[in-house]
Write an enzyme that holds these catalytic residues in place. Structure first.
Site, mmCIF file in Angstrom:
data_model
loop_
_atom_site.group_PDB
_atom_site.id
_atom_site.type_symbol
_atom_site.label_atom_id
_atom_site.label_comp_id
_atom_site.label_asym_id
_atom_site.label_seq_id
_atom_site.Cartn_x
_atom_site.Cartn_y
_atom_site.Cartn_z
ATOM 1 C CB ALA A 209 -21.703 27.204 23.572
ATOM 2 N NE ARG B 265 -29.745 31.985 21.621
ATOM 3 C CZ ARG B 265 -30.297 32.936 20.878
ATOM 4 N NH1 ARG B 265 -31.278 32.643 20.058
ATOM 5 N NH2 ARG B 265 -29.869 34.173 20.953
ATOM 6 C CB VAL C 293 -17.727 37.510 24.646
ATOM 7 C CG1 VAL C 293 -17.684 36.180 25.377
ATOM 8 C CG2 VAL C 293 -18.781 37.491 23.542
ATOM 9 C CG ASN D 152 -21.426 30.507 17.980
ATOM 10 O OD1 ASN D 152 -21.757 30.352 16.807
ATOM 11 N ND2 ASN D 152 -22.321 30.563 18.969
ATOM 12 C CE1 TYR E 178 -24.931 38.218 12.135
ATOM 13 C CE2 TYR E 178 -24.843 37.816 9.772
ATOM 14 C CZ TYR E 178 -24.741 37.354 11.077
ATOM 15 O OH TYR E 178 -24.448 36.031 11.309
#
Length: 255
Positions: A13, A15, A64, A90, A155
């Site tokens: 979080a 950016r 994470v 995120n 990705y």
């Protein structure tokens, strides 16, 4: 829409989309744990911005992609905020390239963070969310997880896995009052896609988007806040596209 008396953890979080999500949740009344891996100063800047607006926030470091670190992050956020009700997964990275050119470890690095981070953090919050019969998890996915594109194999695979994970965990947790959804963002001009937009500033790609514009982090954050809040109380297992119509058409041209 009010998120008063709610506490949220937003990974990655400091950016981009994560920053916008943290600010959007705080603006609606939530206390926010701002997770970062390497950008401490930027994370602390997000915290200051929230506090200056009268909100409550804390910056917490963790990778994470490491299951133990993710569990420690959830425990620290819960303790610092006096509980936890919202998790926004995120954190993400890219390592783009054609399949025959990229490093053999590129897929693993991307999967470890993009999918592994969501997996580990969701597993870490699950028991508490189930016990309190209250919780909302929002995963930040991408339209790349719905369709293929040149140079995006690792990705796209990580986001496709995240979409499937969203649906499965939503089914598992629904009977406990816990909702799990995802947003599939289109092209959002952040550092994460600098290489994709480098050729002409993204002009060629933007012309192929039906709405002829890219999404802003704030536009994505508004949908995340909706899914996290009470207005979406009967929404779970959804992957919501925020792409200006990108995924609705037959296809895009080359980057």
């Amino acid at each position: 829409m009010s998120l008063d008396d709610r506490a949220a953890l937003v990974t990655g979080a400091s950016r981009g989309i994560g920053r916008a999500v943290a600010l959007a949740l705080a603006a609606r009344g939530a206390a926010v744990a701002v997770n970062y891996r390497s950008r401490k100063e930027e994370a602390e800047s997000v915290v200051r911005e929230i506090e200056q607006a009268g909100g409550r926030a804390i910056a917490l470091h963790a990778d994470v992609g490491d299951p133990q670190a993710a569990r420690g992050l959830v425990e620290e956020a819960t303790s610092a905020l006096g509980g936890l009700h919202i998790l926004v997964n995120n954190a993400g990275i890219t390592d783009n390239g054609l399949i025959w050119d990229v490093s053999p470890d590129a897929w693993l690095d991307v999967m470890r963070v993009n999918f592994g981070g969501a997996y580990h953090c969701t597993a870490a919050v699950a028991k508490d969310f189930m016990a309190q019969r209250d919780g909302s998890i929002v995963n930040i996915s991408s339209v790349m997880g719905l369709s293929g594109w040149i140079g995006q194999s690792n990705y796209a695979a990580s986001k496709g896995a995240l979409n499937a994970f969203t649906r499965s965990t939503a089914v598992e947790l629904a009977r406990f009052g816990v909702r799990v959804n995802a947003v599939a963002a289109g092209i959002v001009p952040t550092e994460l896609v600098d290489d994709v937009l480098a050729k002409d500033g993204g002009k060629g790609i933007r012309q192929q988007v039906p709405m002829r514009s890219f999404a802003t982090p704030e536009q994505v954050a508004d949908v995340v806040a909706f899914l996290a809040g009470p207005e979406a109380s009967y929404v779970t297992g959804e992957v919501v596209r925020i792409d200006g119509g990108l995924a609705a058409q037959l296809g895009m041209g080359r980057p």
